[in-house]
Design an enzyme around this catalytic site. Structure first.
Site, PDB file in Angstrom:
ATOM      1  N   HIS A  95       0.842  -1.206   0.000  1.00  0.00           N
ATOM      2  CA  HIS A  95       0.000   0.000   0.000  1.00  0.00           C
ATOM      3  C   HIS A  95       0.878   1.258   0.000  1.00  0.00           C
ATOM      4  O   HIS A  95       1.284   1.751   1.050  1.00  0.00           O
ATOM      5  CB  HIS A  95      -0.918  -0.004   1.218  1.00  0.00           C
ATOM      6  CG  HIS A  95      -2.009   1.012   1.128  1.00  0.00           C
ATOM      7  ND1 HIS A  95      -3.286   0.781   1.582  1.00  0.00           N
ATOM      8  CD2 HIS A  95      -2.030   2.267   0.610  1.00  0.00           C
ATOM      9  CE1 HIS A  95      -4.032   1.849   1.353  1.00  0.00           C
ATOM     10  NE2 HIS A  95      -3.282   2.777   0.774  1.00  0.00           N
ATOM     11  N   HIS A 109     -10.973   0.799   0.400  1.00  0.00           N
ATOM     12  CA  HIS A 109     -10.805   1.944   1.304  1.00  0.00           C
ATOM     13  C   HIS A 109     -12.187   2.149   1.918  1.00  0.00           C
ATOM     14  O   HIS A 109     -13.075   2.706   1.276  1.00  0.00           O
ATOM     15  CB  HIS A 109     -10.342   3.150   0.484  1.00  0.00           C
ATOM     16  CG  HIS A 109     -10.334   4.441   1.222  1.00  0.00           C
ATOM     17  ND1 HIS A 109      -9.183   5.056   1.637  1.00  0.00           N
ATOM     18  CD2 HIS A 109     -11.342   5.255   1.623  1.00  0.00           C
ATOM     19  CE1 HIS A 109      -9.477   6.184   2.252  1.00  0.00           C
ATOM     20  NE2 HIS A 109     -10.784   6.333   2.253  1.00  0.00           N
ATOM     21  N   HIS A 167      -5.888  -0.423   5.436  1.00  0.00           N
ATOM     22  CA  HIS A 167      -5.705   0.383   6.664  1.00  0.00           C
ATOM     23  C   HIS A 167      -6.829   0.287   7.700  1.00  0.00           C
ATOM     24  O   HIS A 167      -7.526   1.265   7.980  1.00  0.00           O
ATOM     25  CB  HIS A 167      -5.433   1.849   6.312  1.00  0.00           C
ATOM     26  CG  HIS A 167      -6.255   2.472   5.216  1.00  0.00           C
ATOM     27  ND1 HIS A 167      -7.626   2.427   5.187  1.00  0.00           N
ATOM     28  CD2 HIS A 167      -5.876   3.152   4.107  1.00  0.00           C
ATOM     29  CE1 HIS A 167      -8.046   3.065   4.113  1.00  0.00           C
ATOM     30  NE2 HIS A 167      -7.012   3.513   3.437  1.00  0.00           N
ATOM     31  N   ASP A 176       0.926   2.507   3.768  1.00  0.00           N
ATOM     32  CA  ASP A 176       0.112   3.617   3.248  1.00  0.00           C
ATOM     33  C   ASP A 176       0.967   4.874   3.107  1.00  0.00           C
ATOM     34  O   ASP A 176       0.536   5.987   3.464  1.00  0.00           O
ATOM     35  CB  ASP A 176      -1.120   3.877   4.125  1.00  0.00           C
ATOM     36  CG  ASP A 176      -2.160   4.729   3.403  1.00  0.00           C
ATOM     37  OD1 ASP A 176      -1.943   5.086   2.225  1.00  0.00           O
ATOM     38  OD2 ASP A 176      -3.198   5.039   4.019  1.00  0.00           O
TER      39      ASP A 176
END
Ligand code: DOR
Length: 428
Positions: free
Chosen positions: A60, A179, A232, A305
């Site tokens: 990510h 997401h 996440h 991320d």
């Protein structure tokens, strides 16, 4: 060209084992893994006291190219990746133009091969322009090398569109990386909803903004049989939903970022825009829950991320700053310091979440240090402690809340297809 990796402890993250073995690499492959190898003419890497792991994969990452080269480029982002111990990254599609066509996927791959640092696996957008209305050209992107589909940065608001995307993704054998965020619940929020947000006078984002979307996508994945990967994960409720879904046999995997298992909403107390991230840093109880999720296997993957933003974009009032923080050059140290050292996971278990597990999610070859395997290897000094100095980052941006942290566990060499990137203890 031969490299002899001598005297180290070879990690097998699949088996969860550590063995004292030497590793001989010739050109781009591992050719021998045995004790006491000698090889005339080989470059010798002395790895006494170090871990020799299959190359780390960060599934990510925002590389920002094309379109936002002032934040990061594929060259600088992949240089930061190898500096952080990563031999491969998956690149998210929220670029400009969005990676929603074969041409952009091909461009990303081309730039990655020119940069010749870490490998780059492009992730294609689920919908055109990330708008959430029409499906993107998923089949063409798959053919061009997209390993997964995601609208990361934004949710796919329509359940109908997500359902159709999952039907296609299932056909192509690729996961949807979701997401999970309900815009109507975020409603302009900037940090975790709760007492800290009230004290700071900042609008909160409730945990439910994430959890209702996790629940929806789990139901859709269950109905369709599509592999869903939840990006996440930040709340206790999401961990619980994913744990229950896994028990029912839903084809779901999940990731957590280091910032969500190290920091809480308290990191924002000084209005530090480098701690402004989406999903937001949560409460202590949420951090505890994601750690438990990592320990019991509910959370399969650790991913950074990595979200670079320019200084001038972050040096503004809190509500005007963009969401996102850097991760590639701090993830490994944060994992060793906050996961391995306190015993949440052993080193091989933690490394599984950075190697074999992301590879399985993305359908990549199983990373392993075996004769014949690709020589993608990360050498880690688990005891070396270094202070995070953002001025030394190879990333183009500096937006980290971890500057000044002392982290134990540092990459000392990253080998990608037999090419060595070596770093001294000062992090250069
Ligand atoms: O904080 C974030 N930044 N979260 C996201 O999902 C997107 C990312 C970005 O692209 O900056």
């Amino acid at each position: 060209m031969k490299i002899l990796i001598k005297g180290g402890t070879v990690v097998d993250p699949s088996a969860g084992t550590l063995r004292e073995l030497d590793v001989l690499v010739e050109d781009e492959r591992v050719i021998k893994v045995e004790a006491g190898i000698t090889a005339r003419g080989a470059t010798v890497l002395d790895t006494a006291g170090m871990l020799v792991s299959p190359g780390l994969i960060d599934m990510h990452v925002h590389l920002r190219e094309p379109g936002y080269e002032y934040k990061e480029t594929i060259a600088t982002g992949t240089a930061a990746a190898v500096r952080g111990g990563f031999t491969a990254v998956a690149a998210m599609p929220n670029t400009n133009p969005v990676a929603d066509t074969r041409a952009v996927i091909e461009y990303v791959k081309k730039q990655a091969s020119v940069a010749a640092n870490a490998r780059v696996y492009p992730v294609g957008a689920v919908t055109r322009g990330l708008e959430g209305n029409e499906l993107a050209e998923m089949g063409e992107m798959r053919e061009a090398g997209a390993v997964a589909f995601s609208n990361d940065g934004r949710p796919v608001v329509s359940a109908g569109v997500m359902r159709r995307a999952m039907q296609y993704a299932r056909m192509f054998g690729t996961p949807i990386i979701s997401h999970c965020e309900d815009d109507t619940l975020v409603d302009g929020g900037m940090m975790n909803e709760g007492l800290t947000a009230s004290v700071l006078g900042l609008k909160g984002i409730p945990a439910a903004a994430e959890e209702v979307m996790v629940a929806r996508d789990l139901l859709l994945a269950e109905a369709i049989g599509c592999a869903l990967h939840v990006a996440h994960v930040s709340t206790a409720g999401s961990v619980r939903l994913i744990r229950e879904a896994k028990r029912r046999g839903v084809p779901v995997t999940a990731e957590v970022t280091p910032h969500h298992f190290v920091l809480t909403e308290e990191a924002i107390a000084g209005y530090d825009t480098n701690a402004k991230v989406n999903p937001p840093l949560r409460s202590k109880a949420d951090v505890q829950a994601v750690l438990e999720g990592l320990a019991d296997g509910t959370i399969d993957v650790i991913a950074s991320d990595h979200a670079p933003h320019a200084d001038y974009e972050k040096a503004v009032e809190f509500d005007k700053a963009p969401f996102g923080l850097l991760g590639l050059e701090t993830t490994l140290g944060l994992v060793f310091t906050y996961i391995v050292e306190p015993g949440v996971l052993s080193a091989p278990q933690a490394l599984a979440r950075l190697t074999v597990n992301p590879a399985r999610v993305l359908g990549l070859a199983e990373p392993a240090i075996n004769p014949g395997a690709m020589a993608d290897i990360t050498v880690i000094d688990p005891n070396h402690e270094a202070q995070v100095n953002p001025d030394r980052f190879l990333s183009k941006s500096r937006n980290t809340p971890f500057g000044g942290f002392w982290l134990r566990g540092q990459p000392v060499a990253t080998i990608v297809a037999g090419k060595i990137f070596k770093f001294d203890q000062e992090g250069r």
